[in-house]
Design a protein around this motif. Structure first.
Motif, PDB file in Angstrom:
ATOM      1  N   THR A 114       0.823  -1.206   0.000  1.00  0.00           N
ATOM      2  CA  THR A 114       0.000   0.000   0.000  1.00  0.00           C
ATOM      3  C   THR A 114       0.861   1.261   0.000  1.00  0.00           C
ATOM      4  O   THR A 114       0.490   2.272  -0.605  1.00  0.00           O
ATOM      5  N   PHE A 168      -5.282   3.886  -3.639  1.00  0.00           N
ATOM      6  CA  PHE A 168      -5.740   2.584  -3.168  1.00  0.00           C
ATOM      7  C   PHE A 168      -7.234   2.727  -2.906  1.00  0.00           C
ATOM      8  O   PHE A 168      -7.656   3.223  -1.881  1.00  0.00           O
ATOM      9  N   HIS A 177      -4.306   6.715   2.746  1.00  0.00           N
ATOM     10  CA  HIS A 177      -5.292   5.863   2.085  1.00  0.00           C
ATOM     11  C   HIS A 177      -6.579   5.782   2.896  1.00  0.00           C
ATOM     12  O   HIS A 177      -6.542   5.687   4.123  1.00  0.00           O
ATOM     13  N   LEU A 228      -2.803   2.714   7.326  1.00  0.00           N
ATOM     14  CA  LEU A 228      -3.362   3.102   6.029  1.00  0.00           C
ATOM     15  C   LEU A 228      -3.704   4.587   6.024  1.00  0.00           C
ATOM     16  O   LEU A 228      -3.417   5.302   5.060  1.00  0.00           O
TER      17      LEU A 228
END
Length: 460
Positions: free
Chosen positions: A157, A167, A190, A185
């Motif tokens: 990621t 993403f 993301h 994340l």
């Protein structure tokens, strides 16, 4: 006068779409006319602009905030026109592992079914992400198996972020999704839609065969909503789970889940061998969907709804898409590819095989289908001149013309010819008839869907 592109604007082109304006960080794309593209190419901060020739274009882009007047500023190198020598594909669905530790009764990835278990080398995945960026791909879906079983999930990621891509979707059972992973994340920038496999209150563990997985999945969905993620719950239904559908809807609404995608279990080889008597037929499922929709709107459920392959409705909108209905676009059927989802977002399996969509991943080897491999073949060629690209040249119109029954069918202008994996598993070939569409139209289900729309003030 001199003009310059704003810092978030880029000029891009592909073999099938030569002139585009791409806006960062959203990666939104806008097609340009040749004259508009030429105008923006001249907005480099150094050249005097012919304001009379480009009067309309300059007015449009100034009002949109795409350009501004300048004295002495220079365009950034990354803003220069870049041509990608492949077809314009903006999204890619990647299986970063074939492993899964669930034992789902319908899935060829099940841990007790001689699973494929292939996990690409991290170095190959990182190289693939770089190459996808070099092909102009903007969005990545991460899939599996169970993608969180890839030990380098967060490294992957981060690479997506490093290459300026988004993403956009995580497809997961969420069993291994910890708060720490979610926080990382977010730190990376993301916030993907999380597409959660959840098969119902009182039903989930029967299908998934992992004790404790139902409660854990509910907890994970609650955690994701608390952290501001968009959550889509995908519920598979079989005969014995039908009574649990509505308790599940209410529970998901209570958790704040954004969207429900509901479908009957596909009768895979594994499913037929162990639980064939639980299969819901097409007609039974369509009958259920009629009652389900009426109840949904009577109850004013506060979620978006996707009855896979038949009905899509976004929360808060009065617009509905009856998925099989092509009527508004039937004049374009010779330009609509055999699989629109695949045309826009091909699937890369865990072993690197590229294909039209994920629905084909479990059966392509059985049917000896090969569209190339991203780990051994040149990616630009796979996305430009390849068997995969040739398959998209088979349009809905051409497929109908090749079927005698379709040529004379009264529903020809409505039918979108259905799903390619469905047609294949029915024994009609990849470009053959999806018989669900025949049932949907000829047996009155389309008319009943339209009646529901009229009753609840909805429109297409």
């Amino acid at each position: 006068m001199k003009f310059i592109l704003n810092k978030d604007s880029r000029l891009r082109g592909w073999t099938d779409s030569l002139a585009n304006l791409e806006c960062y960080p959203s990666r939104s794309l806008f097609e340009l006319t040749p004259k508009e593209c030429l105008c923006l190419m001249k907005c480099d901060g150094e050249r005097e602009m012919d304001t009379e020739t480009f009067q309309a274009e300059l007015k449009k882009f100034l009002e949109a905030g795409v350009i501004s007047e300048t004295e002495g500023a220079k365009r950034l190198p990354e803003q220069e026109y870049q041509f990608y020598p492949n077809r314009k594909i903006r999204s890619m669905n990647i299986a970063i592992t074939g492993s899964c530790d669930f034992r789902c009764r319908h899935c060829f990835n099940a841990a007790d079914d001689g699973p494929r278990g292939v996990t690409p080398k991290t170095e190959d995945l990182l190289r693939l992400i770089k190459e996808l960026s070099e092909c102009g791909v903007a969005q990545i879906w991460l899939n599996g198996g169970e993608p969180l079983l890839n030990k380098d999930f967060l490294k992957i990621t981060q690479a997506i972020k490093d290459h300026g891509m988004i993403f956009s979707h995580l497809i997961s059972n969420t069993y291994h999704l910890t708060p720490e992973i979610v926080d990382e994340l977010l730190r990376q920038g993301h916030k993907p839609m999380v597409y959660v496999s959840f098969d119902g209150v009182g039903s989930h563990e029967w299908l998934r065969q992992v004790p404790g997985s139902e409660q854990r999945t509910l907890e994970r969905m609650a955690m994701l909503k608390e952290k501001g993620f968009y959550v889509l719950a995908h519920q598979c239904v079989w005969k014995d789970s039908l009574p649990n559908v509505w308790p599940t809807v209410y529970k998901l609404q209570e958790l704040g889940v954004d969207k429900l995608r509901i479908t009957s279990v596909e009768p895979s080889v594994r499913w037929k061998e162990g639980t064939k008597d639980q299969t819901i037929s097409y007609r039974e499922w369509l009958d259920f969907s009629i009652d389900f929709l009426k109840h949904w709107y009577q109850e004013k459920i506060d979620m978006s709804l996707d009855i896979w392959g038949f009905w899509q409705h976004s929360r808060g909108s009065d617009q509905v898409r009856i998925v099989p209905d092509l009527f508004q676009d039937h004049e374009k059927e010779y330009r609509i590819p055999s699989c629109s989802d695949g045309y826009n977002r091909p699937f890369i399996d865990c072993d690197g095989r590229i294909m039209i969509c994920q629905g084909l991943s479990g059966i392509t080897k059985v049917y000896n289908m090969d569209w190339g491999n991203v780990y051994t073949d040149d990616l630009h060629e796979l996305l430009r001149d390849s068997r995969l690209m040739d398959s998209f040249k088979q349009t809905v119109g051409k497929m109908k013309d090749e079927q005698e029954a379709c040529r004379a069918c009264e529903w020809r202008d409505h039918c979108n010819f259905g799903c390619r994996p469905e047609a294949l598993t029915q024994g009609n070939g990849l470009f053959g008839i999806d018989q669900r569409m025949c049932i949907f139209y000829k047996e009155g289900y389309y008319d009943r869907y339209k009646e529901i729309m009229a009753e609840y003030g909805l429109k297409q």
